[in-house]
Design a protein around this motif. Structure first.
Motif, PDB file in Angstrom:
ATOM      1  N   GLU A  24      -8.921   5.630  11.640  1.00  0.00           N
ATOM      2  CA  GLU A  24      -8.526   4.526  10.760  1.00  0.00           C
ATOM      3  C   GLU A  24      -9.198   3.217  11.186  1.00  0.00           C
ATOM      4  N   ILE A  25      -9.485   3.063  12.476  1.00  0.00           N
ATOM      5  CA  ILE A  25     -10.230   1.890  12.955  1.00  0.00           C
ATOM      6  C   ILE A  25     -11.616   1.890  12.299  1.00  0.00           C
ATOM      7  N   SER A  26     -12.217   3.062  12.195  1.00  0.00           N
ATOM      8  CA  SER A  26     -13.535   3.169  11.554  1.00  0.00           C
ATOM      9  C   SER A  26     -13.468   2.734  10.093  1.00  0.00           C
ATOM     10  N   ILE A  27     -12.398   3.105   9.396  1.00  0.00           N
ATOM     11  CA  ILE A  27     -12.242   2.708   7.984  1.00  0.00           C
ATOM     12  C   ILE A  27     -12.015   1.203   7.886  1.00  0.00           C
ATOM     13  N   LEU A  28     -11.214   0.647   8.801  1.00  0.00           N
ATOM     14  CA  LEU A  28     -11.013  -0.808   8.795  1.00  0.00           C
ATOM     15  C   LEU A  28     -12.320  -1.548   9.078  1.00  0.00           C
ATOM     16  N   LYS A  29     -13.123  -1.038  10.016  1.00  0.00           N
ATOM     17  CA  LYS A  29     -14.410  -1.672  10.314  1.00  0.00           C
ATOM     18  C   LYS A  29     -15.307  -1.643   9.080  1.00  0.00           C
ATOM     19  N   PHE A  30     -15.371  -0.503   8.394  1.00  0.00           N
ATOM     20  CA  PHE A  30     -16.150  -0.411   7.157  1.00  0.00           C
ATOM     21  C   PHE A  30     -15.653  -1.450   6.138  1.00  0.00           C
ATOM     22  N   SER A  31     -14.337  -1.578   5.995  1.00  0.00           N
ATOM     23  CA  SER A  31     -13.771  -2.537   5.034  1.00  0.00           C
ATOM     24  C   SER A  31     -14.164  -3.967   5.374  1.00  0.00           C
ATOM     25  N   PHE A  32     -14.083  -4.329   6.663  1.00  0.00           N
ATOM     26  CA  PHE A  32     -14.488  -5.673   7.071  1.00  0.00           C
ATOM     27  C   PHE A  32     -15.970  -5.904   6.813  1.00  0.00           C
ATOM     28  N   GLU A  33     -16.791  -4.909   7.068  1.00  0.00           N
ATOM     29  CA  GLU A  33     -18.223  -5.066   6.804  1.00  0.00           C
ATOM     30  C   GLU A  33     -18.482  -5.279   5.314  1.00  0.00           C
ATOM     31  N   MET A  34     -17.722  -4.607   4.462  1.00  0.00           N
ATOM     32  CA  MET A  34     -17.889  -4.803   3.019  1.00  0.00           C
ATOM     33  C   MET A  34     -17.469  -6.219   2.614  1.00  0.00           C
ATOM     34  N   ILE A  35     -16.421  -6.745   3.234  1.00  0.00           N
ATOM     35  CA  ILE A  35     -16.007  -8.128   2.968  1.00  0.00           C
ATOM     36  C   ILE A  35     -17.122  -9.084   3.364  1.00  0.00           C
ATOM     37  N   LEU A  36     -17.654  -8.913   4.571  1.00  0.00           N
ATOM     38  CA  LEU A  36     -18.686  -9.828   5.059  1.00  0.00           C
ATOM     39  C   LEU A  36     -19.943  -9.772   4.187  1.00  0.00           C
ATOM     40  N   ARG A  37     -20.276  -8.597   3.670  1.00  0.00           N
ATOM     41  CA  ARG A  37     -21.464  -8.468   2.814  1.00  0.00           C
ATOM     42  C   ARG A  37     -21.212  -9.007   1.405  1.00  0.00           C
ATOM     43  N   SER A  38     -19.949  -9.042   0.985  1.00  0.00           N
ATOM     44  CA  SER A  38     -19.601  -9.497  -0.365  1.00  0.00           C
ATOM     45  C   SER A  38     -19.308 -10.993  -0.422  1.00  0.00           C
ATOM     46  N   HIS A  39     -19.075 -11.594   0.724  1.00  0.00           N
ATOM     47  CA  HIS A  39     -18.609 -12.978   0.799  1.00  0.00           C
ATOM     48  C   HIS A  39     -19.450 -13.950  -0.008  1.00  0.00           C
ATOM     49  N   GLU A  40     -20.745 -13.944   0.188  1.00  0.00           N
ATOM     50  CA  GLU A  40     -21.618 -14.930  -0.477  1.00  0.00           C
ATOM     51  C   GLU A  40     -21.557 -14.800  -1.995  1.00  0.00           C
ATOM     52  N   ILE A  41     -21.603 -13.591  -2.491  1.00  0.00           N
ATOM     53  CA  ILE A  41     -21.549 -13.351  -3.937  1.00  0.00           C
ATOM     54  C   ILE A  41     -20.205 -13.802  -4.494  1.00  0.00           C
ATOM     55  N   ASN A  42     -19.109 -13.425  -3.821  1.00  0.00           N
ATOM     56  CA  ASN A  42     -17.780 -13.781  -4.298  1.00  0.00           C
ATOM     57  C   ASN A  42     -17.555 -15.285  -4.257  1.00  0.00           C
ATOM     58  N   ALA A  43     -17.985 -15.945  -3.182  1.00  0.00           N
ATOM     59  CA  ALA A  43     -17.835 -17.398  -3.086  1.00  0.00           C
ATOM     60  C   ALA A  43     -18.607 -18.086  -4.209  1.00  0.00           C
ATOM     61  N   PHE A  44     -19.808 -17.602  -4.504  1.00  0.00           N
ATOM     62  CA  PHE A  44     -20.600 -18.160  -5.599  1.00  0.00           C
ATOM     63  C   PHE A  44     -19.858 -18.012  -6.924  1.00  0.00           C
ATOM     64  N   ASP A  45     -19.294 -16.836  -7.170  1.00  0.00           N
ATOM     65  CA  ASP A  45     -18.547 -16.605  -8.415  1.00  0.00           C
ATOM     66  C   ASP A  45     -17.351 -17.536  -8.538  1.00  0.00           C
ATOM     67  N   PHE A  46     -16.602 -17.721  -7.433  1.00  0.00           N
ATOM     68  CA  PHE A  46     -15.460 -18.634  -7.471  1.00  0.00           C
ATOM     69  C   PHE A  46     -15.904 -20.070  -7.736  1.00  0.00           C
ATOM     70  N   LYS A  47     -16.980 -20.496  -7.067  1.00  0.00           N
ATOM     71  CA  LYS A  47     -17.487 -21.857  -7.255  1.00  0.00           C
ATOM     72  C   LYS A  47     -17.989 -22.061  -8.682  1.00  0.00           C
ATOM     73  N   ARG A  48     -18.704 -21.077  -9.190  1.00  0.00           N
ATOM     74  CA  ARG A  48     -19.258 -21.174 -10.546  1.00  0.00           C
ATOM     75  C   ARG A  48     -18.141 -21.380 -11.581  1.00  0.00           C
ATOM     76  N   ARG A  49     -16.991 -20.796 -11.339  1.00  0.00           N
ATOM     77  CA  ARG A  49     -15.856 -20.938 -12.265  1.00  0.00           C
ATOM     78  C   ARG A  49     -14.969 -22.130 -11.907  1.00  0.00           C
ATOM     79  N   GLY A  50     -15.376 -22.897 -10.881  1.00  0.00           N
ATOM     80  CA  GLY A  50     -14.616 -24.083 -10.495  1.00  0.00           C
ATOM     81  C   GLY A  50     -13.285 -23.783  -9.832  1.00  0.00           C
ATOM     82  N   LEU A  51     -13.160 -22.602  -9.230  1.00  0.00           N
ATOM     83  CA  LEU A  51     -11.898 -22.219  -8.618  1.00  0.00           C
ATOM     84  C   LEU A  51     -11.797 -22.648  -7.154  1.00  0.00           C
ATOM     85  N   ILE A  52     -12.942 -22.912  -6.517  1.00  0.00           N
ATOM     86  CA  ILE A  52     -12.913 -23.441  -5.154  1.00  0.00           C
ATOM     87  C   ILE A  52     -13.901 -24.571  -5.053  1.00  0.00           C
TER      88      ILE A  52
END
Length: 178
Positions: free
Chosen positions: A150-178
């Motif tokens: 389960e630690i391996s699955i959590l590590k994979f999940s965190f890596e997906m968050i870190l790789r998605s961060h820039e795209i998601n932050a851009f989407d939130f900013k583009r919509r004026g949410l952050i």
């Protein structure tokens, strides 16, 4: 519950052999399939393959103190402590965890297991060849530690968050949410 050494070992030895082709969606739920391969600890020539799903719920904007609001549904009761230790470890390594401030609920679906009587190298190659043939864009192939899988699955999940961060932050900013 796993010892700090077990957690450290699982984090250090877990490898994502194949990432899904997509990232975490900013405005909807994202489901990733996984196959986790691991050698059985006390038996040679036996490999466990776990197949299941991890779901990242639709991100929501939260205050910086929101780490305690991240829900871990479907994991055993000690997952909260392991999650908190992983967050602390990543923070101490200087990782950018700002994306967690948006909040995710990780829901692990039912996991199916099978034991293969072969070497880890042979099983790894066979699993990777199967994914090359099927071309499933949502499947991750992970190699981890059997007893702390389960630690391996959590590590994979965190890596997906870190790789998605820039795209998601851009989407939130583009919509004026952050």
């Amino acid at each position: 519950m796993h010892s700090p050494d077990d957690i450290h070992y699982a984090l250090e030895t877990t490898k994502v052999l194949r990432e899904p082709d997509r990232r975490i969606d900013t405005f909807g739920e994202t489901r990733f399939e996984f196959q986790l391969i691991s050698e059985l600890m006390d038996r040679t020539g036996e490999v466990r393959i776990r197949t299941g799903e991890v779901e990242a719920m639709r991100p929501r904007i939260l205050r910086p103190s929101a780490y305690n609001d991240v829900q871990l549904e479907g994991f055993d009761p000690s997952a909260r402590a392991r999650f908190d230790k992983l967050v602390d470890k990543l923070r101490s390594e200087g990782k950018d965890l700002a994306f967690l401030q948006y909040g995710f609920q990780f829901k692990r679906g039912q996991v199916h297991e099978e034991i293969i009587h072969d070497s880890i190298d042979a099983v790894r190659e066979r699993v990777l060849e199967d994914i090359r043939k099927s071309g499933n864009p949502a499947r991750a192939i992970i190699e981890g530690v059997d007893d702390a899988w389960e630690i391996s699955i959590l590590k994979f999940s965190f890596e997906m968050i870190l790789r998605s961060h820039e795209i998601n932050a851009f989407d939130f900013k583009r919509r004026g949410l952050i």
